[in-house]
Design an enzyme around this catalytic site. Structure first.
Site, short mmCIF file in Angstrom:
data_model
loop_
_atom_site.label_atom_id
_atom_site.label_comp_id
_atom_site.label_asym_id
_atom_site.label_seq_id
_atom_site.Cartn_x
_atom_site.Cartn_y
_atom_site.Cartn_z
N HIS A 36 0.84 -1.20 0.00
CA HIS A 36 0.00 0.00 0.00
C HIS A 36 0.88 1.24 0.00
O HIS A 36 2.05 1.19 0.36
CB HIS A 36 -0.91 0.04 1.24
N LYS A 51 -0.50 4.90 4.44
CA LYS A 51 -1.42 3.99 5.13
C LYS A 51 -0.95 3.75 6.56
O LYS A 51 0.20 3.42 6.80
CB LYS A 51 -1.54 2.66 4.37
#
Ligand code: NAD
Length: 214
Positions: free
Chosen positions: A128, A132
């Site tokens: 990600h 995040k």
């Protein structure tokens, strides 16, 4: 419909508002960490914020008594129990991943898992964007629960990646690899839109995104 977003200024909040507005829905309630902006009473609430916002979200929904669609990750077991309790009063749709593709991947993983015995190696990798906050991702934890044996989750935080999940199954002679990659946040907001439109017709209860797709 008139809807509200908790986490309205966030990356997901903005994407959800873009798609909902394109579909003729009206954003009448916006909440972020420090401010609330309300122009009318919402018919449904969407929460894509942080796990730390959860107690506030709970009291807002209890007070307004409207359906909740919640995609926030990092929720703990107690939070999930509280969501189940809330579902006695209003419809609650919860998923750590609102993309249609991940829900198809879940079904494939469950199927492959049924064919394999414990002699197969299992590894999961999730990647990600660098912003995040939770690690491993809520989706990786959700997918890990589908497997019959524990799996190591390798979590990478790289640049602008929207979300990639890969599960590999290998014996000494072969490898099966299942991978999903989101090209944009629309992968998630489309599922939120489907859920919000369904929520208006639902009885109080706890629903997964899979329930909505079914
Ligand atoms: P982000 O950091 O861009 O946005 C978070 C937002 O939450 C910000 O607008 C912030 O102001 C708000 N916030 C923080 N504390 C708050 C509080 N107490 N009350 C109200 N708002 C508060 O994050 P993001 O990338 O938009 O992701 C948001 C959440 O959605 C994360 O938990 C992420 O993991 C999750 N997510 C879920 C899915 C899914 O399909 N379920 C998909 C993508 C992201």
């Amino acid at each position: 419909m008139k809807y509200g977003i908790i986490g309205a200024s966030g990356r997901m909040g903005q994407e959800i508002a873009r798609l909902f507005n394109k579909n003729g829905h009206q954003l009448v309630y916006r909440k972020d960490e420090k401010e609330v902006d309300a122009s009318a009473e919402p018919e449904i609430m969407i929460d894509f914020s942080l796990a730390s916002a959860f107690p506030e979200t709970l009291s807002i929904i209890k007070e307004k008594s409207i359906p909740l669609i919640i995609g926030t990750t990092g929720l703990n077991k107690d939070n999930l129990t509280e969501l189940h309790n809330l579902a006695a009063e209003v419809p609650v749709i919860q998923s750590f991943n609102f993309s249609i593709g991940i829900n198809i991947l879940s079904k494939l993983i469950s199927q492959v898992n049924n064919y394999l015995d414990k002699s197969w190696d299992l590894e999961m990798t999730e990647t990600h964007h660098r912003f995040k906050k939770d690690k491993p991702s809520g989706t990786a934890l959700m997918l890990a629960e589908l497997l019959k044996q524990p799996v190591e989750i390798h979590a990478k935080r790289l640049g602008s990646e929207f979300g990639e999940h890969k599960i590999e199954f290998a014996s000494t002679g072969e490898l099966i690899s299942l991978k999903h990659r989101a090209y944009s946040r629309e992968a998630f907001s489309r599922g939120v839109l489907l859920s919000a439109e369904a929520a208006l017709e639902l009885e109080p209860g706890f629903y997964s995104f899979q329930d909505i797709l079914n």
